[in-house]
Design a protein around this motif. Structure first.
Motif, PDB file in Angstrom:
ATOM      1  N   UNK A   1       0.846  -1.190   0.000  1.00  0.00           N
ATOM      2  CA  UNK A   1       0.000   0.000   0.000  1.00  0.00           C
ATOM      3  C   UNK A   1       0.888   1.248   0.000  1.00  0.00           C
ATOM      4  N   UNK A   2       1.094   1.790  -1.199  1.00  0.00           N
ATOM      5  CA  UNK A   2       1.991   2.929  -1.337  1.00  0.00           C
ATOM      6  C   UNK A   2       1.475   3.927  -2.364  1.00  0.00           C
ATOM      7  N   UNK A   3       1.842   5.178  -2.142  1.00  0.00           N
ATOM      8  CA  UNK A   3       1.599   6.254  -3.098  1.00  0.00           C
ATOM      9  C   UNK A   3       2.966   6.757  -3.534  1.00  0.00           C
ATOM     10  N   UNK A   4       3.208   6.778  -4.833  1.00  0.00           N
ATOM     11  CA  UNK A   4       4.512   7.154  -5.371  1.00  0.00           C
ATOM     12  C   UNK A   4       4.482   8.544  -5.988  1.00  0.00           C
ATOM     13  N   UNK A   5       5.504   9.322  -5.669  1.00  0.00           N
ATOM     14  CA  UNK A   5       5.595  10.704  -6.140  1.00  0.00           C
ATOM     15  C   UNK A   5       7.050  11.016  -6.515  1.00  0.00           C
ATOM     16  N   UNK A   6       7.277  12.266  -6.922  1.00  0.00           N
ATOM     17  CA  UNK A   6       8.641  12.754  -7.108  1.00  0.00           C
ATOM     18  C   UNK A   6       9.190  12.703  -8.509  1.00  0.00           C
ATOM     19  N   UNK A   7       8.371  12.338  -9.487  1.00  0.00           N
ATOM     20  CA  UNK A   7       8.835  12.274 -10.872  1.00  0.00           C
ATOM     21  C   UNK A   7       8.317  13.484 -11.641  1.00  0.00           C
ATOM     22  N   UNK A   8       9.207  14.372 -12.107  1.00  0.00           N
ATOM     23  CA  UNK A   8       8.737  15.563 -12.830  1.00  0.00           C
ATOM     24  C   UNK A   8       8.038  15.237 -14.148  1.00  0.00           C
TER      25      UNK A   8
ATOM     26  N   UNK B   1      23.022   2.496  -7.457  1.00  0.00           N
ATOM     27  CA  UNK B   1      23.046   3.961  -7.351  1.00  0.00           C
ATOM     28  C   UNK B   1      21.911   4.618  -8.143  1.00  0.00           C
ATOM     29  N   UNK B   2      20.726   4.026  -8.102  1.00  0.00           N
ATOM     30  CA  UNK B   2      19.621   4.547  -8.910  1.00  0.00           C
ATOM     31  C   UNK B   2      18.563   5.280  -8.084  1.00  0.00           C
ATOM     32  N   UNK B   3      18.865   5.582  -6.826  1.00  0.00           N
ATOM     33  CA  UNK B   3      17.996   6.505  -6.091  1.00  0.00           C
ATOM     34  C   UNK B   3      18.105   7.870  -6.746  1.00  0.00           C
ATOM     35  N   UNK B   4      16.978   8.554  -6.857  1.00  0.00           N
ATOM     36  CA  UNK B   4      16.989   9.871  -7.489  1.00  0.00           C
ATOM     37  C   UNK B   4      16.069  10.834  -6.770  1.00  0.00           C
ATOM     38  N   UNK B   5      14.880  11.042  -7.333  1.00  0.00           N
ATOM     39  CA  UNK B   5      13.900  11.943  -6.704  1.00  0.00           C
ATOM     40  C   UNK B   5      12.600  11.232  -6.363  1.00  0.00           C
ATOM     41  N   UNK B   6      12.362  10.054  -6.927  1.00  0.00           N
ATOM     42  CA  UNK B   6      11.094   9.378  -6.692  1.00  0.00           C
ATOM     43  C   UNK B   6      11.069   8.725  -5.312  1.00  0.00           C
ATOM     44  N   UNK B   7       9.953   8.886  -4.643  1.00  0.00           N
ATOM     45  CA  UNK B   7       9.786   8.353  -3.290  1.00  0.00           C
ATOM     46  C   UNK B   7       8.381   7.804  -3.137  1.00  0.00           C
ATOM     47  N   UNK B   8       8.185   7.026  -2.079  1.00  0.00           N
ATOM     48  CA  UNK B   8       6.846   6.503  -1.833  1.00  0.00           C
ATOM     49  C   UNK B   8       6.457   6.677  -0.375  1.00  0.00           C
ATOM     50  N   UNK B   9       5.176   6.923  -0.180  1.00  0.00           N
ATOM     51  CA  UNK B   9       4.591   7.054   1.151  1.00  0.00           C
ATOM     52  C   UNK B   9       3.782   5.793   1.416  1.00  0.00           C
ATOM     53  N   UNK B  10       4.055   5.130   2.523  1.00  0.00           N
ATOM     54  CA  UNK B  10       3.359   3.896   2.878  1.00  0.00           C
ATOM     55  C   UNK B  10       2.099   4.254   3.679  1.00  0.00           C
ATOM     56  N   UNK B  11       0.928   3.890   3.160  1.00  0.00           N
ATOM     57  CA  UNK B  11      -0.312   4.214   3.875  1.00  0.00           C
ATOM     58  C   UNK B  11      -0.900   2.989   4.577  1.00  0.00           C
ATOM     59  N   UNK B  12      -0.220   1.860   4.472  1.00  0.00           N
ATOM     60  CA  UNK B  12      -0.608   0.639   5.182  1.00  0.00           C
ATOM     61  C   UNK B  12       0.602  -0.279   5.251  1.00  0.00           C
ATOM     62  N   UNK B  13       0.828  -0.918   6.396  1.00  0.00           N
ATOM     63  CA  UNK B  13       2.009  -1.772   6.553  1.00  0.00           C
ATOM     64  C   UNK B  13       2.198  -2.662   5.334  1.00  0.00           C
ATOM     65  N   UNK B  14       3.421  -2.672   4.791  1.00  0.00           N
ATOM     66  CA  UNK B  14       3.686  -3.363   3.523  1.00  0.00           C
ATOM     67  C   UNK B  14       4.976  -4.175   3.580  1.00  0.00           C
TER      68      UNK B  14
END
Length: 306
Positions: free
Chosen positions: A192-199, A241-254
């Motif tokens: 359960x995640x919402x993904x953001x951070x991609x222009x 080394x592929x972390x960049x700007x995209x991140x996710x918010x966990x809205x339920x234990x996953x």
């Protein structure tokens, strides 16, 4: 008598990557054998090129691999960091295995510094180049505030345990990198995640640099860890080394592989995330993205010392 053309479902691809449809011949006047062979060869070449473009787009999409589904918080499939939804995928394969990134020059860092690596040529195609953060990282606790179209979300981010990640977010925020970007993916099954951070809003975008993991959870015997509700973590592809700007918010234990940098905890605004999750996700598109039905856009993102 002109030829009638038919556009088949197999020829529909992501409009972002394929500018036009391939039109297949349905009924035509007879043509010379040599011309007919040329026409068939041309059509075959166009279809191959389209499939190649789609494979490359999917390979760039960032992914988070869940225990039940593949989730795109960072590259695509049916459902890259990105989460690829669309069916069980027990290994980091599917879209990721469809292309092999070329090597990029490696950047070394002194002890206590951050190594922000240039992206391989394939990954750099969707990058927004705003330079690189300073190699000397931040220290201490910071507050990250997301002013969204649905309300304010606030996170406490850890500049001690995830110094290079927070340092990167602070830098990108100063460049207004996240302004007017949408949270492009919602996963409601398995994890359960919402993904953001991609222009680009596609799951393939980010800055023109990447960096490694830090502060990953301790894995259990299965190699999995439980990412708790309220955690904010980085999305990445299978490449190093592929972390960049995209991140996710966990809205339920996953349950997820212990392979994603945890850099903060939501302290305000989980009700905003919950409202998006409650509305559900749209069916997967041609690239595997499952966008939230209730649109949410980051109007402004700031990172400030607490």
């Amino acid at each position: 008598m002109p030829c009638d053309a038919e556009n088949t479902g197999r020829d529909r691809y992501d409009a972002q990557h394929v500018s036009q449809f391939t039109m297949r011949i349905k009924r035509c006047e007879p043509v010379a054998g040599k011309d007919r062979k040329k026409e068939l060869a041309r059509q075959r070449y166009e279809r191959q090129q389209q499939r190649r473009v789609i494979r490359q787009a999917r390979a760039r999409r960032m992914k988070i691999i869940g225990t039940v589904v593949v989730v795109a918080v960072v590259a695509g499939g049916s459902g890259a960091i990105a989460f690829a939804m669309g069916g069980p995928d027990k290994k980091k394969t599917s879209a990721e295995a469809s292309s092999t990134p070329s090597a990029a020059p490696s950047v070394s860092a002194k002890p206590g510094e951050c190594a922000y690596q240039p992206l391989p040529a394939e990954a750099a195609q969707g990058a927004k180049d705003v330079g690189k953060p300073p190699v000397k990282p931040v220290k201490g606790k910071y507050q990250m505030t997301l002013d969204t179209s649905l309300g304010t979300i606030v996170a406490k981010v850890d500049g001690t345990k995830a110094a290079c990640t927070v340092n990167s977010f602070k830098y990108l925020a100063s460049k207004k990198f996240f302004n007017n970007t949408k949270c492009h993916r919602l996963v409601t099954e398995g994890i359960k995640v919402l993904q953001c951070g991609d222009p680009t809003g596609t799951g393939t975008g980010g800055p023109a640099y990447g960096f490694g993991n830090e502060n990953v959870p301790k894995a259990g015997k299965s190699g999995q860890a439980t990412y708790k509700r309220g955690v904010i973590a980085m999305a990445h592809s299978s490449a190093p080394n592929s972390n960049g700007s995209q991140f996710f918010i966990v809205y339920g234990d996953s349950p997820l592989p212990a392979d994603y940098t945890v850099f903060g905890q939501i302290t305000k605004g989980m009700d905003v995330v919950d409202s998006v999750a409650k509305a559900g996700a749209a069916p997967a598109d041609q690239t595997g993205n499952t966008a939230p039905k209730k649109k949410i856009e980051i109007k402004d993102l700031t990172v400030a010392k607490m």
